[in-house]
Design a protein around this motif. Structure first.
Motif, PDB file in Angstrom:
ATOM      1  N   ARG A 113      44.726  87.283 -71.227  1.00 37.22           N
ATOM      2  CA  ARG A 113      45.406  86.452 -70.229  1.00 37.22           C
ATOM      3  C   ARG A 113      46.913  86.503 -70.383  1.00 37.22           C
ATOM      4  O   ARG A 113      47.650  86.543 -69.398  1.00 37.22           O
ATOM      5  CB  ARG A 113      44.887  85.014 -70.311  1.00 37.22           C
ATOM      6  N   ILE A 114      47.394  86.540 -71.626  1.00 40.24           N
ATOM      7  CA  ILE A 114      48.844  86.653 -71.805  1.00 40.24           C
ATOM      8  C   ILE A 114      49.341  87.949 -71.183  1.00 40.24           C
ATOM      9  O   ILE A 114      50.375  87.976 -70.509  1.00 40.24           O
ATOM     10  CB  ILE A 114      49.196  86.629 -73.313  1.00 40.24           C
ATOM     11  N   ARG A 115      48.582  89.004 -71.369  1.00 35.83           N
ATOM     12  CA  ARG A 115      49.010  90.277 -70.780  1.00 35.83           C
ATOM     13  C   ARG A 115      49.027  90.191 -69.259  1.00 35.83           C
ATOM     14  O   ARG A 115      49.924  90.731 -68.609  1.00 35.83           O
ATOM     15  CB  ARG A 115      48.084  91.399 -71.254  1.00 35.83           C
ATOM     16  N   ILE A 116      48.040  89.510 -68.695  1.00 39.30           N
ATOM     17  CA  ILE A 116      48.041  89.338 -67.245  1.00 39.30           C
ATOM     18  C   ILE A 116      49.281  88.562 -66.805  1.00 39.30           C
ATOM     19  O   ILE A 116      49.960  88.917 -65.838  1.00 39.30           O
ATOM     20  CB  ILE A 116      46.757  88.609 -66.787  1.00 39.30           C
ATOM     21  N   VAL A 117      49.589  87.517 -67.542  1.00 39.60           N
ATOM     22  CA  VAL A 117      50.758  86.719 -67.172  1.00 39.60           C
ATOM     23  C   VAL A 117      52.028  87.570 -67.216  1.00 39.60           C
ATOM     24  O   VAL A 117      52.859  87.509 -66.303  1.00 39.60           O
ATOM     25  CB  VAL A 117      50.891  85.500 -68.109  1.00 39.60           C
ATOM     26  N   PHE A 118      52.135  88.406 -68.256  1.00 39.44           N
ATOM     27  CA  PHE A 118      53.321  89.255 -68.333  1.00 39.44           C
ATOM     28  C   PHE A 118      53.372  90.246 -67.176  1.00 39.44           C
ATOM     29  O   PHE A 118      54.435  90.505 -66.612  1.00 39.44           O
ATOM     30  CB  PHE A 118      53.354  90.001 -69.675  1.00 39.44           C
ATOM     31  N   LEU A 119      52.224  90.774 -66.816  1.00 40.00           N
ATOM     32  CA  LEU A 119      52.199  91.693 -65.681  1.00 40.00           C
ATOM     33  C   LEU A 119      52.658  90.986 -64.409  1.00 40.00           C
ATOM     34  O   LEU A 119      53.519  91.483 -63.681  1.00 40.00           O
ATOM     35  CB  LEU A 119      50.779  92.241 -65.481  1.00 40.00           C
ATOM     36  N   LEU A 120      52.089  89.799 -64.173  1.00 43.19           N
ATOM     37  CA  LEU A 120      52.413  89.095 -62.934  1.00 43.19           C
ATOM     38  C   LEU A 120      53.842  88.564 -62.939  1.00 43.19           C
ATOM     39  O   LEU A 120      54.405  88.275 -61.884  1.00 43.19           O
ATOM     40  CB  LEU A 120      51.424  87.947 -62.709  1.00 43.19           C
ATOM     41  N   ALA A 121      54.413  88.420 -64.127  1.00 38.52           N
ATOM     42  CA  ALA A 121      55.798  87.942 -64.193  1.00 38.52           C
ATOM     43  C   ALA A 121      56.733  88.941 -63.530  1.00 38.52           C
ATOM     44  O   ALA A 121      57.816  88.578 -63.073  1.00 38.52           O
ATOM     45  CB  ALA A 121      56.208  87.714 -65.648  1.00 38.52           C
ATOM     46  N   ILE A 125      45.286  95.256 -61.919  1.00 36.65           N
ATOM     47  CA  ILE A 125      45.295  94.588 -63.221  1.00 36.65           C
ATOM     48  C   ILE A 125      44.237  95.198 -64.127  1.00 36.65           C
ATOM     49  O   ILE A 125      44.495  95.534 -65.286  1.00 36.65           O
ATOM     50  CB  ILE A 125      45.056  93.080 -63.048  1.00 36.65           C
ATOM     51  N   ALA A 126      43.033  95.343 -63.573  1.00 35.27           N
ATOM     52  CA  ALA A 126      41.942  95.918 -64.366  1.00 35.27           C
ATOM     53  C   ALA A 126      42.337  97.294 -64.898  1.00 35.27           C
ATOM     54  O   ALA A 126      42.120  97.607 -66.074  1.00 35.27           O
ATOM     55  CB  ALA A 126      40.678  96.008 -63.523  1.00 35.27           C
ATOM     56  N   GLY A 127      42.946  98.091 -64.031  1.00 39.59           N
ATOM     57  CA  GLY A 127      43.358  99.423 -64.449  1.00 39.59           C
ATOM     58  C   GLY A 127      44.376  99.388 -65.570  1.00 39.59           C
ATOM     59  O   GLY A 127      44.211 100.038 -66.599  1.00 39.59           O
ATOM     60  N   ILE A 163      38.403  90.647 -65.246  1.00 39.32           N
ATOM     61  CA  ILE A 163      39.662  90.188 -64.637  1.00 39.32           C
ATOM     62  C   ILE A 163      39.417  88.937 -63.805  1.00 39.32           C
ATOM     63  O   ILE A 163      40.173  87.955 -63.880  1.00 39.32           O
ATOM     64  CB  ILE A 163      40.280  91.298 -63.779  1.00 39.32           C
ATOM     65  N   THR A 164      38.376  88.941 -63.032  1.00 37.23           N
ATOM     66  CA  THR A 164      38.047  87.755 -62.241  1.00 37.23           C
ATOM     67  C   THR A 164      37.884  86.537 -63.138  1.00 37.23           C
ATOM     68  O   THR A 164      38.410  85.457 -62.855  1.00 37.23           O
ATOM     69  CB  THR A 164      36.742  87.978 -61.461  1.00 37.23           C
ATOM     70  N   HIS A 165      37.158  86.759 -64.215  1.00 40.39           N
ATOM     71  CA  HIS A 165      36.939  85.677 -65.172  1.00 40.39           C
ATOM     72  C   HIS A 165      38.266  85.065 -65.628  1.00 40.39           C
ATOM     73  O   HIS A 165      38.461  83.846 -65.578  1.00 40.39           O
ATOM     74  CB  HIS A 165      36.162  86.227 -66.373  1.00 40.39           C
TER      75      HIS A 165
END
Lengths: 193, 193
Positions: free
Chosen positions: A18-26, A35-37, A46-48
């Motif tokens: 989740r932290i990585r997702i947040v950094f991506l979306l930042a 994101i999955a890729g 990712i949905t989870h």
DNA sequence: AGTATAATTCGATTATCATCTAATTAGATA
DNA sequence: TATCTAATTAGATGATAATCGAATTATACT
């Protein structure tokens, strides 16, 4: 001070994916497959995680054709940054404690022993304290029919219409097509020290 | 940017008991039994959580006679508050990315393909980047004998004495009775943008 | 209508972790 | 040295949650 919400925020952030997702979306919005890729994980995963992030109001989404773009909600990050800063400051801690005590007193004054609201305070500050107390029984993320919300408010006070309107005015809730829902606390009317 | 450390911080904070401990300590130091009493939990449970909080450097302790007092480390809270604020700011994100790229380049320039350090950069900024890279192989919380640390540094460069001294000067590590240990990142020499 | 793509839901698996009781260690005092 | 108190360690238990493959839903395009 909502301990539960704080804990929920940290618990959600306390996961590497989740932290990585947040950094991506930042850096800007992305769609699920992207994101999955980038993370080398499957779409269900990712949905989870996006569900968890949405629960704490950290992401929201917009649909374009077939694909859903996910956005970071920066105001939540700013809010939590402020909470941490306060926690590091003894003066602020003291203020929070005092506010808690004060609010507790107001609640005792304006509610009967069996939990009914005697009357709506005229003073803005006290009024907001009362409203914050009232909405404690509502669930974040749940959608309420007007009728259902009225019933809930009636537990406490006859004049559900006024109170329901106040909920909207002070941004505790918002309405869309006659459906009511709680706003995240960052949006609520602030009680000034 | 140390993803692991971020995650560790949030994971640790993402527990109601630990958040309550942090709030208690924010008002001032307490000893173990006091915390256990206030939270209605047993001493072993408190020890468990204090260990976790110590791992992220959020609490430290001082002994007085028979009882141990636990203190909150406010600088960590301030640091994390800053991280969150940056995360909410696209400009800052961009800066971080650029710094990462720059640092990566410097590492490539100063290390051979098989990971040896060619020479110690003269420019302060580059020097610090190299040091931050070197200490990545050391474990937080582990105590290193001088000999052991020398051996570690020698993997990368002959002149372990100079580098070891630089680790201290720039607050990457500290020494006590000939034993070396990593400092938390908040204490490291800062690389100026 | 029928197909293609993106996202979600479901169920199973595996790993992590909060908490307790019981036992042990450490320090202080008498 | 014996004893008291505080803290820690060890081991067990029960609950939570990250991830995946398979199946399903939702929207768009032909």
């Amino acid at each position: 001070m909502q301990l539960n919400r704080l804990v929920a925020f940290y618990k959600t952030m306390g996961d590497p994916t989740r932290i990585r997702i947040v950094f991506l979306l930042a850096k800007g919005p992305l769609h699920g497959q992207a994101i999955a890729g980038k993370l080398g994980l499957t779409p269900p995963t990712i949905t989870h995680h996006l569900n968890k992030l949405r629960e704490i109001n950290l992401v929201y989404q917009r649909r374009d054709k077939n694909t859903v773009y996910f956005y970071l909600n920066e105001s939540v990050l700013k809010h939590q940054s402020g909470v941490l800063a306060k926690l590091a400051d003894k003066e602020e801690i003291k203020k929070m404690e005092e506010q808690n005590l004060e609010s507790q007193k107001v609640i005792e004054n304006f509610f009967t022993r069996d939990g009914k609201l005697k009357n709506i305070p005229a003073q803005r500050k006290k009024k907001l304290m009362v409203f914050e107390h009232l909405i404690k029984g509502l669930k974040m993320g749940k959608k309420y029919e007007e009728k259902e919300l009225n019933e809930y408010i009636k537990q406490y006070h006859e004049d559900y219409a006024t109170i329901r309107r106040e909920f909207i005015i002070n941004h505790y809730m918002y309405r869309e097509n006659g459906i009511y829902e709680l706003n995240p606390p960052e949006m609520w009317a602030k009680i000034e020290g």
